[in-house]
Structure formats: C-alpha cells, structure tokens
Design a protein around this motif. Structure first.
Motif, PDB file in Angstrom:
ATOM      1  N   UNK A 181       0.624   6.065 -16.873  1.00  0.00           N
ATOM      2  CA  UNK A 181       0.860   4.621 -16.752  1.00  0.00           C
ATOM      3  C   UNK A 181       1.348   4.252 -15.351  1.00  0.00           C
ATOM      4  N   UNK A 182       2.175   5.082 -14.760  1.00  0.00           N
ATOM      5  CA  UNK A 182       2.630   4.835 -13.392  1.00  0.00           C
ATOM      6  C   UNK A 182       1.447   4.867 -12.424  1.00  0.00           C
ATOM      7  N   UNK A 183       0.536   5.822 -12.634  1.00  0.00           N
ATOM      8  CA  UNK A 183      -0.645   5.889 -11.776  1.00  0.00           C
ATOM      9  C   UNK A 183      -1.534   4.659 -11.955  1.00  0.00           C
ATOM     10  N   UNK A 184      -1.692   4.175 -13.174  1.00  0.00           N
ATOM     11  CA  UNK A 184      -2.491   2.977 -13.408  1.00  0.00           C
ATOM     12  C   UNK A 184      -1.840   1.743 -12.788  1.00  0.00           C
ATOM     13  N   UNK A 185      -0.514   1.669 -12.811  1.00  0.00           N
ATOM     14  CA  UNK A 185       0.178   0.549 -12.166  1.00  0.00           C
ATOM     15  C   UNK A 185       0.017   0.593 -10.654  1.00  0.00           C
ATOM     16  N   UNK A 186      -0.040   1.771 -10.082  1.00  0.00           N
ATOM     17  CA  UNK A 186      -0.282   1.891  -8.646  1.00  0.00           C
ATOM     18  C   UNK A 186      -1.680   1.374  -8.294  1.00  0.00           C
ATOM     19  N   UNK A 187      -2.647   1.691  -9.136  1.00  0.00           N
ATOM     20  CA  UNK A 187      -4.006   1.192  -8.909  1.00  0.00           C
ATOM     21  C   UNK A 187      -4.041  -0.327  -9.040  1.00  0.00           C
ATOM     22  N   UNK A 188      -3.314  -0.882 -10.011  1.00  0.00           N
ATOM     23  CA  UNK A 188      -3.242  -2.342 -10.146  1.00  0.00           C
ATOM     24  C   UNK A 188      -2.640  -2.989  -8.910  1.00  0.00           C
ATOM     25  N   UNK A 189      -1.608  -2.382  -8.359  1.00  0.00           N
ATOM     26  CA  UNK A 189      -0.993  -2.916  -7.152  1.00  0.00           C
ATOM     27  C   UNK A 189      -1.972  -2.909  -5.987  1.00  0.00           C
ATOM     28  N   UNK A 190      -2.749  -1.856  -5.861  1.00  0.00           N
ATOM     29  CA  UNK A 190      -3.750  -1.792  -4.792  1.00  0.00           C
ATOM     30  C   UNK A 190      -4.828  -2.841  -5.007  1.00  0.00           C
ATOM     31  N   UNK A 191      -5.281  -3.017  -6.238  1.00  0.00           N
ATOM     32  CA  UNK A 191      -6.322  -4.006  -6.506  1.00  0.00           C
ATOM     33  C   UNK A 191      -5.867  -5.425  -6.187  1.00  0.00           C
ATOM     34  N   UNK A 192      -4.668  -5.774  -6.593  1.00  0.00           N
ATOM     35  CA  UNK A 192      -4.171  -7.126  -6.343  1.00  0.00           C
ATOM     36  C   UNK A 192      -3.890  -7.338  -4.862  1.00  0.00           C
ATOM     37  N   UNK A 193      -3.350  -6.335  -4.188  1.00  0.00           N
ATOM     38  CA  UNK A 193      -3.088  -6.453  -2.756  1.00  0.00           C
ATOM     39  C   UNK A 193      -4.387  -6.579  -1.972  1.00  0.00           C
ATOM     40  N   UNK A 194      -5.368  -5.795  -2.320  1.00  0.00           N
ATOM     41  CA  UNK A 194      -6.662  -5.894  -1.634  1.00  0.00           C
ATOM     42  C   UNK A 194      -7.319  -7.238  -1.904  1.00  0.00           C
ATOM     43  N   UNK A 195      -7.126  -7.776  -3.091  1.00  0.00           N
ATOM     44  CA  UNK A 195      -7.708  -9.074  -3.406  1.00  0.00           C
ATOM     45  C   UNK A 195      -7.069 -10.187  -2.582  1.00  0.00           C
ATOM     46  N   UNK A 196      -5.761 -10.097  -2.348  1.00  0.00           N
ATOM     47  CA  UNK A 196      -5.098 -11.148  -1.590  1.00  0.00           C
ATOM     48  C   UNK A 196      -5.315 -11.015  -0.088  1.00  0.00           C
ATOM     49  N   UNK A 197      -5.543  -9.823   0.399  1.00  0.00           N
ATOM     50  CA  UNK A 197      -5.694  -9.650   1.846  1.00  0.00           C
ATOM     51  C   UNK A 197      -7.144  -9.684   2.303  1.00  0.00           C
ATOM     52  N   UNK A 198      -8.051  -9.164   1.512  1.00  0.00           N
ATOM     53  CA  UNK A 198      -9.461  -9.127   1.892  1.00  0.00           C
ATOM     54  C   UNK A 198     -10.199 -10.146   1.031  1.00  0.00           C
ATOM     55  N   UNK A 202       0.823  -1.211   0.000  1.00  0.00           N
ATOM     56  CA  UNK A 202       0.000   0.000   0.000  1.00  0.00           C
ATOM     57  C   UNK A 202       0.858   1.263   0.000  1.00  0.00           C
ATOM     58  N   UNK A 203       1.937   1.260   0.751  1.00  0.00           N
ATOM     59  CA  UNK A 203       2.832   2.420   0.769  1.00  0.00           C
ATOM     60  C   UNK A 203       3.521   2.575  -0.588  1.00  0.00           C
ATOM     61  N   UNK A 204       3.941   1.447  -1.167  1.00  0.00           N
ATOM     62  CA  UNK A 204       4.558   1.501  -2.494  1.00  0.00           C
ATOM     63  C   UNK A 204       3.583   2.036  -3.531  1.00  0.00           C
ATOM     64  N   UNK A 205       2.331   1.587  -3.461  1.00  0.00           N
ATOM     65  CA  UNK A 205       1.320   2.076  -4.396  1.00  0.00           C
ATOM     66  C   UNK A 205       1.055   3.561  -4.192  1.00  0.00           C
ATOM     67  N   UNK A 206       1.036   4.007  -2.941  1.00  0.00           N
ATOM     68  CA  UNK A 206       0.828   5.430  -2.672  1.00  0.00           C
ATOM     69  C   UNK A 206       1.993   6.262  -3.223  1.00  0.00           C
ATOM     70  N   UNK A 207       3.207   5.772  -3.061  1.00  0.00           N
ATOM     71  CA  UNK A 207       4.373   6.484  -3.609  1.00  0.00           C
ATOM     72  C   UNK A 207       4.334   6.518  -5.136  1.00  0.00           C
ATOM     73  N   UNK A 208       3.995   5.394  -5.750  1.00  0.00           N
ATOM     74  CA  UNK A 208       3.888   5.364  -7.210  1.00  0.00           C
ATOM     75  C   UNK A 208       2.812   6.322  -7.709  1.00  0.00           C
ATOM     76  N   UNK A 209       1.674   6.330  -7.028  1.00  0.00           N
ATOM     77  CA  UNK A 209       0.599   7.220  -7.438  1.00  0.00           C
ATOM     78  C   UNK A 209       1.003   8.680  -7.253  1.00  0.00           C
ATOM     79  N   UNK A 210       1.710   8.977  -6.171  1.00  0.00           N
ATOM     80  CA  UNK A 210       2.188  10.347  -5.949  1.00  0.00           C
ATOM     81  C   UNK A 210       3.190  10.785  -7.000  1.00  0.00           C
ATOM     82  N   UNK A 211       4.083   9.880  -7.391  1.00  0.00           N
ATOM     83  CA  UNK A 211       5.046  10.192  -8.450  1.00  0.00           C
ATOM     84  C   UNK A 211       4.321  10.422  -9.767  1.00  0.00           C
ATOM     85  N   UNK A 212       3.291   9.618 -10.029  1.00  0.00           N
ATOM     86  CA  UNK A 212       2.513   9.796 -11.246  1.00  0.00           C
ATOM     87  C   UNK A 212       1.768  11.117 -11.276  1.00  0.00           C
TER      88      UNK A 212
END
Length: 104
Positions: A35-52, A7-17
């Motif tokens: 594209x960096x912002x879309x990859x951050x969203x993908x990371x959040x989606x996959x992480x949320x899918x594996x944890x919740x 989640x922190x990595x995705x937030x940093x990627x989204x901020x950079x984007x």
C-alpha cells in the motif's frame, strides 16, 4: 514550479515499501508495504499531472483513482487470505506458508 519535493518524497515512500516487501515476514505488514508503494505511485501521478500539461487534462488524477480502486480490491482479497491463513495455521508468517499443493 519545480516538483522536487513530491518526487523525492515518492521515491522515499517507494523505497520504504520495497524494503518492507523484501524484509517483512508478517503478511499484514507485507500488505501495508504494498500500500505504501501504491501511494508513492499515486503521488507521482498527481505531481506529474500538475506539472506536465499533456493533451488530455487530469489524466494523472484519473489514473490515481484507478490505482486507489485496485488498492482497495487488493486489501479486501489480501486480508481475506490472511484471515483464512490465520485460521488454518494460527500464524500469519509468510515463511510458514506451504507453497506446494496438498491433496486431501
């Protein structure tokens, strides 16, 4: 599992984007920032899918695939527009793009 690091990595990627979208004048770098912002969203989606674990399994991964398809279409259309802009203006600076319609 505590998904703090993804989640922190995705937030940093989204901020950079977001920074890249707001500060860049080059159209190609602007597309890369999106594209960096879309990859951050993908990371959040996959992480949320594996944890919740929701009622529907692998929903986050399916949404991530949809985002990847949309990103591929966006790159194709965006690069075509950038190439046409470069042919017409010999520059890909976003500041120099005329926003008003010019009737020929």
């Amino acid at each position: 599992m505590r998904p703090v690091i993804p989640y922190v990595t995705a937030a940093l990627l989204f901020g950079i984007g977001v920074y890249g979208v707001l500060r860049r004048r080059n159209a190609v770098l602007l597309l890369m920032s999106v594209e960096i912002m879309l990859n951050a969203v993908n990371l959040i989606l996959v992480t949320a899918d594996t944890t919740v674990r929701a009622a529907l399994p692998q929903t986050g991964q399916v949404f991530a695939l949809f985002v990847i398809v949309i990103a591929a279409a966006e790159v194709g259309v965006g690069l075509a527009i950038v190439l046409q802009l470069y042919r017409l203006r010999a520059s890909v600076a976003v500041d120099e793009v005329p926003l008003e319609r010019v009737d020929a």
